[in-house]
Design an enzyme around this catalytic site. Structure first.
Site, PDB file in Angstrom:
ATOM      1  NE  ARG A  69      -3.925  -1.910   2.387  1.00 11.53           N
ATOM      2  CZ  ARG A  69      -5.122  -1.793   1.839  1.00 11.53           C
ATOM      3  NH1 ARG A  69      -5.477  -0.668   1.264  1.00 11.53           N
ATOM      4  NH2 ARG A  69      -5.975  -2.790   1.854  1.00 11.53           N
ATOM      5  CG  MET A  94     -14.483   3.612  -2.252  1.00 17.16           C
ATOM      6  SD  MET A  94     -15.174   4.473  -0.830  1.00 17.16           S
ATOM      7  CE  MET A  94     -16.068   3.144  -0.047  1.00 17.16           C
ATOM      8  CG  LEU A  97      -5.795   6.816   3.408  1.00 22.33           C
ATOM      9  CD1 LEU A  97      -5.905   8.285   3.804  1.00 22.33           C
ATOM     10  CD2 LEU A  97      -5.503   6.679   1.919  1.00 22.33           C
ATOM     11  CG  HIS A 113     -17.643   8.677   7.095  1.00 24.68           C
ATOM     12  ND1 HIS A 113     -17.148   7.472   6.632  1.00 24.68           N
ATOM     13  CD2 HIS A 113     -18.599   8.373   8.004  1.00 24.68           C
ATOM     14  CE1 HIS A 113     -17.771   6.487   7.255  1.00 24.68           C
ATOM     15  NE2 HIS A 113     -18.656   6.998   8.092  1.00 24.68           N
ATOM     16  CG  ASP A 149     -14.218   6.701   8.516  1.00 21.01           C
ATOM     17  OD1 ASP A 149     -13.715   7.349   7.583  1.00 21.01           O
ATOM     18  OD2 ASP A 149     -14.724   5.572   8.357  1.00 21.01           O
ATOM     19  CD  GLU A 178     -21.744  12.194   0.893  1.00 18.84           C
ATOM     20  OE1 GLU A 178     -20.521  12.106   0.780  1.00 18.84           O
ATOM     21  OE2 GLU A 178     -22.517  11.252   0.643  1.00 18.84           O
TER      22      GLU A 178
HETATM   23  C1  GAR Z   1     -20.002   9.291  -0.991  1.00 22.71           C
HETATM   24  O1  GAR Z   1     -21.245   9.083  -0.387  1.00 22.71           O
HETATM   25  C2  GAR Z   1     -18.911   9.393   0.042  1.00 22.71           C
HETATM   26  O2  GAR Z   1     -19.304  10.002   1.236  1.00 22.71           O
HETATM   27  C3  GAR Z   1     -18.611   7.939   0.290  1.00 22.71           C
HETATM   28  O3  GAR Z   1     -18.700   7.313  -0.971  1.00 22.71           O
HETATM   29  C4  GAR Z   1     -19.572   8.064  -1.795  1.00 22.71           C
HETATM   30  C5  GAR Z   1     -18.788   8.433  -3.029  1.00 22.71           C
HETATM   31  O4  GAR Z   1     -19.627   9.000  -3.988  1.00 22.71           O
HETATM   32  N1  GAR Z   1     -17.323   7.789   0.873  1.00 22.71           N
HETATM   33  C6  GAR Z   1     -16.992   6.771   1.657  1.00 22.71           C
HETATM   34  O5  GAR Z   1     -17.757   5.851   1.932  1.00 22.71           O
HETATM   35  C7  GAR Z   1     -15.561   6.809   2.184  1.00 22.71           C
HETATM   36  N2  GAR Z   1     -15.321   5.753   3.082  1.00 22.71           N
HETATM   37  P1  GAR Z   1     -19.010   9.870  -5.160  1.00 22.71           P
HETATM   38  O6  GAR Z   1     -17.863   9.090  -5.763  1.00 22.71           O
HETATM   39  O7  GAR Z   1     -20.128   9.993  -6.152  1.00 22.71           O
HETATM   40  O8  GAR Z   1     -18.578  11.202  -4.590  1.00 22.71           O
END
Ligand code: GAR
Length: 217
Positions: A69, A94, A97, A113, A149, A178
């Site tokens: 990684r 995803m 880290l 998050h 997180d 978001e």
């Molecule tokens: C979003 O809902 C974000 O908060 C989540 O994935 C989605 C990505 O959507 N992130 C996580 O779960 C991080 N662990 P997007 O690619 O359309 O922005």
């Protein structure tokens, strides 16, 4: 003229949050410019969206690095340096880290998050919120630290959980929130109005809070 911070955005997929940041940064008064989008997945739809806006993109596929990684992250970091990136936004990135990336970008890396932290860290947040029976759910933008997180919270958005919601309808409502939240949070950080102090985020010049969000009424 204000000096705009150069932002790198890390994505893995759709890139709805990335697109919201791009749109916000189209305003010349916004304190940040999206200078680079990096995906670990070559097929990520967000890449095409970034190209459409004339933003530099790069793919650093994690697969050839296998279990290493840190080597994967060093490759990402090299691209970020090439583009003089000052602040890093994780937007649906995803990959877990390593301490190396977290330390290298300490105080300069933020994440969104899909939950009201510290509730529902990790994955499948919407299904778990439904299972728990919470009435309010939402999203959090926070600094990234070694605690997954768990880093200092910059800003949060709450949405109601409605009768009949399933994980998908709830996820869509959270995603709408978001897309408003992340640009506001990045504005706070890039403009210097949000600052890290003693493991917490201090916000200067915050507006008076609006009415409490109470659900159900
Ligand atoms: C979003 O809902 C974000 O908060 C989540 O994935 C989605 C990505 O959507 N992130 C996580 O779960 C991080 N662990 P997007 O690619 O359309 O922005």
């Amino acid at each position: 003229m204000t000096v705009r911070k150069r932002i790198g955005v890390l994505i893995s997929g759709r890139g709805a949050n990335m697109a919201a940041l791009i749109e916000a940064a189209e305003n010349p008064a916004y304190p940040a410019e999206i200078a680079l989008v990096v995906s670990n997945r070559p097929e990520a739809a967000g890449l095409e969206r970034a190209v459409k806006s004339g933003i530099a993109t790069a793919v650093v596929d994690h697969k050839p690095f296998g279990q290493d990684r840190e080597a994967f992250e060093r490759a990402i970091d090299a691209v970020l340096r090439e583009h003089d990136i000052e602040l890093l936004c994780l937007a649906g990135f995803m990959r877990l880290l390593t301490p190396w990336l977290v330390d290298t970008w300490a105080g300069r890396m933020i994440n969104i998050h899909p939950a009201l932290l510290p509730a529902f860290k990790g994955l499948n947040t919407h299904a778990r919120a439904l299972e728990a029976g919470v009435r309010l759910h939402g999203a959090t933008v926070h600094y990234v630290t070694h605690d997954m997180d768990g880093g200092p919270i910059i800003a949060q958005a709450a949405v109601p959980v409605l009768t009949g919601d399933d994980a998908e309808t709830l996820a869509n409502r959270v995603l709408d929130a978001e897309r408003v939240l992340y640009p506001l949070a990045l504005d706070l950080v890039a403009s210097g109005r949000a600052s890290l102090e003693g493991g917490r985020v201090n916000i200067s010049e915050a507006m008076e809070p609006r009415a409490p969000l109470i659900w159900p009424i």
